[in-house]
Design an enzyme around this catalytic site. Structure first.
Site, mmCIF file in Angstrom:
data_model
loop_
_atom_site.group_PDB
_atom_site.id
_atom_site.type_symbol
_atom_site.label_atom_id
_atom_site.label_comp_id
_atom_site.label_asym_id
_atom_site.label_seq_id
_atom_site.Cartn_x
_atom_site.Cartn_y
_atom_site.Cartn_z
ATOM 1 N N HIS A 366 1.785 -4.784 33.108
ATOM 2 C CA HIS A 366 3.069 -5.468 32.905
ATOM 3 C C HIS A 366 3.203 -6.683 33.963
ATOM 4 O O HIS A 366 4.296 -7.184 34.065
ATOM 5 C CB HIS A 366 3.990 -4.376 33.638
ATOM 6 N N LYS A 559 19.044 -8.331 37.805
ATOM 7 C CA LYS A 559 17.529 -8.206 37.609
ATOM 8 C C LYS A 559 17.038 -7.980 39.211
ATOM 9 O O LYS A 559 17.768 -8.395 40.055
ATOM 10 C CB LYS A 559 16.600 -9.232 37.183
ATOM 11 N N ARG A 560 15.938 -7.342 39.503
ATOM 12 C CA ARG A 560 15.120 -7.268 40.493
ATOM 13 C C ARG A 560 15.130 -8.624 41.388
ATOM 14 O O ARG A 560 14.843 -9.661 40.731
ATOM 15 C CB ARG A 560 13.950 -6.784 40.548
ATOM 16 N N LYS A 565 11.578 -14.870 39.831
ATOM 17 C CA LYS A 565 12.773 -14.440 38.842
ATOM 18 C C LYS A 565 13.671 -15.788 39.078
ATOM 19 O O LYS A 565 14.774 -15.847 38.457
ATOM 20 C CB LYS A 565 13.399 -13.142 39.187
ATOM 21 N N THR A 667 13.090 -7.277 29.656
ATOM 22 C CA THR A 667 14.025 -6.703 28.342
ATOM 23 C C THR A 667 15.309 -6.906 28.657
ATOM 24 O O THR A 667 16.089 -6.654 27.708
ATOM 25 C CB THR A 667 13.548 -5.158 28.504
ATOM 26 N N LYS A 671 18.726 -7.312 25.791
ATOM 27 C CA LYS A 671 19.833 -6.429 25.816
ATOM 28 C C LYS A 671 20.942 -7.443 25.818
ATOM 29 O O LYS A 671 22.146 -7.311 25.118
ATOM 30 C CB LYS A 671 19.769 -5.615 27.007
#
Length: 823
Positions: A366, A559-560, A565, A667, A671
């Site tokens: 991952h 998100k985290r 990110k 993901t 969504k």
């Protein structure tokens, strides 16, 4: 001992039968009558009624598996981000309409009753949510698939925001009330040895055997949660392990007055299943993480072998009847644990055990992030799992002999491919990803770009050595949770136009594209979005006290919190936009509401500083009368599945802006697109495939590619040069570093700016600044034409059928697990 076969009472699913079941549960399980029952009592009764119907189908599923001798899939994951169970169970049982009507009859709503359920504290981010989606899809596709994990008492922390905008971590007491969905299996317990030492000896036949001595014995206790498929009869289960001390209490020490000492072993054992991802920046934290991973792997493998043998199969037949999927490297200790059980407990020869092991396991990678590729110091493994370390050494010797046979005299290759890194920064280290890759039948990435980078960079030597081992399975999300449950208005609109087939065949949404030009449908689609935005606005007002404009563009990044990110890139745009509005408030600005949510790991100080900066910037911007009607910034605390179900359907714009080549898949991007948000993103992870599906006119792509990122790092990246050429960026960074947004502590955020400006800054935030602002300008221009935006939104929903987790699971079943539906 046992009863003769008997017929279970039929559980009626019609409205009257359902109502009678609820009254019975209220009276005899909850001890209340309808007149005195509280909302929570109704919630408990409804959960138990739904659980009974799940268990009825679970018994039927188990019987069909035994009858058809189906091959079983076991999904091992350190986290499962499940979300609330009530609405999901009702939807998958096709009882949601009746449930809604029954609750209405007693003067309540399904949303309010279901809202009493807390999110299970079993996961953190995309890894755990993917695992939950996959369990849903395995049941929907009639695959005998079961999850294994840890039943955390407190899960990941509950996030609160302090007076200075800082993250505060509180225990997540999600089990303070009983978990009505789970069933404690008192009869399923396994002993897990931890610590001690091993000795080798020869048995009567002259074979070398091993005995594990002086270990603390921790008991693993099973808790099962039923997992329903949609509109079908298959219900599988998630089995979680709680840690208990075998003796519970040292009564002799207790009677001597040493009360704390009497409970020391109990406390040490139970701490294994206390929290998800304990801070591993300390030696004790690292040891606890190793104990957690080994504990759940050992309990799961013992359970799998017991079920296999109880079914009448031989151990030699294990790879023919069982497929075990490792969800990242956390469960990699399952490999030496299966070797230990086969060799030490069942007296199997090493070579046969190795062949069985390598044909049973498969591994999903991952991440390409070095810090996320677990490596454990040899000295700690020796203290916690001494026998497993010996087995890892044996596996490594066997593998390196094969490498040497293929590539003789290539010592550098052997060094690179060794499972044991002899040059680790913290002494000798075991590379868990190497262990998983070598001893698995298949290794898969989770998006086409990610899988290519896995082959070409991370596992380049291994892909050359095992050319057929590495495959791709792009991630997906379950449309049941992320459209039918999360966005009932849109789901109802779609079903009213094209029927219900899309629920289990998401590619059928493509027929919506024909409606993108239908004026009535566009109006209905836009109204659903408006309703969802109003729902989110009300939620934000309750949670944060911030009032937002529902006609503004909802720009969302949830998100985290992590540097790759690039929440910082988002924030730099917010500050830039704020400064521009201040300079020229009448420039025809598109009103924006920027929503950010996510948790930072407790030991990740930079990420925690980013959260504080977001909140400090929000405090200034939201209270500035010159700009607050044109720009708001909201940080939603304690992000979880239930909050995502409110935020995602309301989003206009989905921020997927990670450094190219660093996001495995994502993901959240799927969504959002499914719910009609347009993506603003880099060519990273599954964004690449979303672009291919929705078309370049319906997405906003910007920034460096993965190849350009690699080249920039290779050439030498000096962000200070970018700042010297960009006065606006320099001004933004100066405002942050000199305390415009932290007047009480002027240098609070200087370290963040220093990090962005440091030579070779790994995430290339400033390198994409100009391209990101240009993309944001394109977003503004597109949003000005609301009718066109709605059309693009419909096309996004229509064209993302590929990203169903059902498609992902079909690919796993066909190409990796080699399993068929139960039948």
């Amino acid at each position: 001992m046992g009863f003769q076969p008997f017929q279970l009472a039929e559980l009626r699913t019609d409205k009257e039968g359902f109502k009678r079941s609820i009254a019975t549960k209220l009276a005899y399980s909850i001890g209340k009558d309808p007149q005195t029952a509280s909302r929570y009592d109704w919630y408990c009764a409804l959960c138990l009624v739904l659980r009974d119907r799940l268990l009825s189908r679970w018994h039927d599923t188990q019987e069909r598996i035994r009858t058809h001798e189906s091959r079983r899939v076991y999904y091992l994951s350190l986290e499962f981000l499940m979300g609330r169970g009530m609405t999901n169970a009702a939807v998958n049982l096709d009882l949601d309409h009746d449930l809604r009507e029954l609750i209405k009859e007693v003067g309540d709503t399904l949303e309010d009753v279901a809202g009493l359920e807390g999110d299970a504290g079993l996961g953190n981010g995309g890894l755990g949510r993917l695992a939950a989606c996959f369990l849903d899809s395995m049941a929907t596709l009639d695959i005998a698939g079961f999850g294994y994990g840890i039943r955390y008492d407190y899960g990941l922390f509950k996030q609160e925001i302090g007076p200075d905008g800082e993250q505060i971590e509180q225990p997540n007491r999600w089990l303070r009330r009983r978990n009505l969905w789970e069933i404690k299996r008192e009869d399923i317990r396994y002993q897990i040895p931890i610590g001690g030492h091993c000795i080798a000896y020869r048995d009567a036949a002259g074979h070398i055997r091993y005995e594990w001595r002086d270990a603390q014995i921790v008991e693993a206790v099973a808790y099962d949660t039923p997992i329903p498929g949609n509109n079908g009869r298959t219900v599988n289960h998630l089995r979680l392990w709680g840690a208990r001390d075998e003796q519970e209490i040292d009564l002799e020490r207790f009677n001597r007055g040493d009360f704390a000492g009497a409970l020391a072993n109990k406390s040490a054992a139970e701490s294994i299943s206390y929290v998800l991802y304990p801070d591993d920046s300390t030696e004790e934290g690292k040891m606890l993480r190793i104990k957690q991973e080994y504990f759940f792997c050992s309990a799961s493998l013992q359970d799998i072998l017991r079920e296999h043998l109880d079914a009448g199969y031989t151990l030699a037949a294990l790879p023919d009847k069982v497929a075990i999927q490792l969800n990242d490297t956390h469960p990699a200790l399952a490999i030496p644990e299966l070797m230990r059980l086969l060799c030490d407990e069942h007296r199997m020869a090493w070579d046969q055990a190795l062949d069985i092991t390598c044909r049973t396991f498969n591994y999903t990678n991952h991440t390409l992030l070095p810090e996320a590729l677990e490596t454990w110091p040899v000295r700690l493994l020796e203290q916690v799992v001494p026998r497993h370390l010996e087995i890892i050494y044996g596996l490594n010797r066997h593998f390196l002999d094969e490498v040497n046979a293929r590539f003789p005299n290539d010592g550098e290759r052997r060094r690179r491919m060794s499972m044991v890194d002899e040059s680790g920064h913290d002494g000798r280290q075991v590379r868990m990803a190497w262990l998983a890759a070598v001893c698995s039948g298949k290794v898969n990435g989770v998006a086409e770009l990610h899988s290519r980078l896995v082959r070409e960079t991370l596992f380049k030597d291994f892909a050359e050595f095992y050319p057929d081992k590495f495959v791709n399975v792009t991630n997906g999300v379950t449309p049941r949770r992320w459209l039918k449950v999360a966005n009932p208005g849109l789901a109802s609109l779609i079903t009213g136009r094209i029927g219900r087939d899309w629920e289990n065949h998401l590619e059928r949404l493509q027929t919506l594209e024909e409606l993108s030009g239908d004026e009535a449908f566009r109006a209905q689609f836009a109204q659903v979005k408006k309703d969802n935005k109003q729902h989110l606005a009300a939620f934000i007002l309750r949670e944060t006290g911030i009032s937002i404009d529902t006609d503004s563009l909802f720009d969302v990044q949830i998100k985290r919190i992590h540097e790759y990110k690039r929440q910082m890139l988002n924030l730099l745009h917010v500050v830039t936009r704020y400064k521009r509005i201040k300079r020229d408030p009448d420039a025809g600005w598109v009103p924006r509401t920027v929503v950010i949510a996510g948790k930072a790991a407790s030991g990740y100080l930079v990420a925690k500083s980013i959260i504080q900066l977001i909140n400090n910037v929000a405090s200034i911007i939201n209270n500035d009368p010159d700009t607050s009607h044109l720009l708001k910034l909201v940080f939603v605390p304690n992000y979880n599945v239930s909050r995502a179900e409110i935020i995602i359907p309301a989003a206009d714009l989905s921020e997927q802006i990670s450094t190219a080549g660093m996001e495995a898949s994502g993901t959240g991007n799927m969504k959002f697109a499914l719910n009609g948000a347009l993506t603003l993103g880099t060519l990273d992870g599954a964004n690449v495939e979303i672009l291919e599906e929705v078309g370049e006119d319906n997405i906003f792509i910007f920034g460096l590619t993965a190849e350009q990122v690699a080249q920039a790092r290779s050439d030498g990246y000096y962000p200070i040069d970018i700042v010297r050429r960009n006065a606006e960026l320099a001004s933004v960074l100066q405002d942050i570093s000199e305390g415009l947004f932290s007047p009480g502590d002027l240098r609070r955020f200087q370290p963040i700016v220093d990090r962005l400006l440091s030579d070779g800054e790994h995430f290339l935030v400033l390198a994409d600044y100009d391209a990101y602002l240009e993309a944001q300008a394109r977003v503004d221009d597109a949003f000005l034409d609301r009718d066109s935006w709605v059309g693009k939104s419909i096309i996004n929903t229509a064209r993302v059928g590929k990203f169903s987790s059902d498609r992902s699971i079909r690919e796993y079943a066909d190409n990796i697990w080699k399993v068929s539906p139960i039948g």
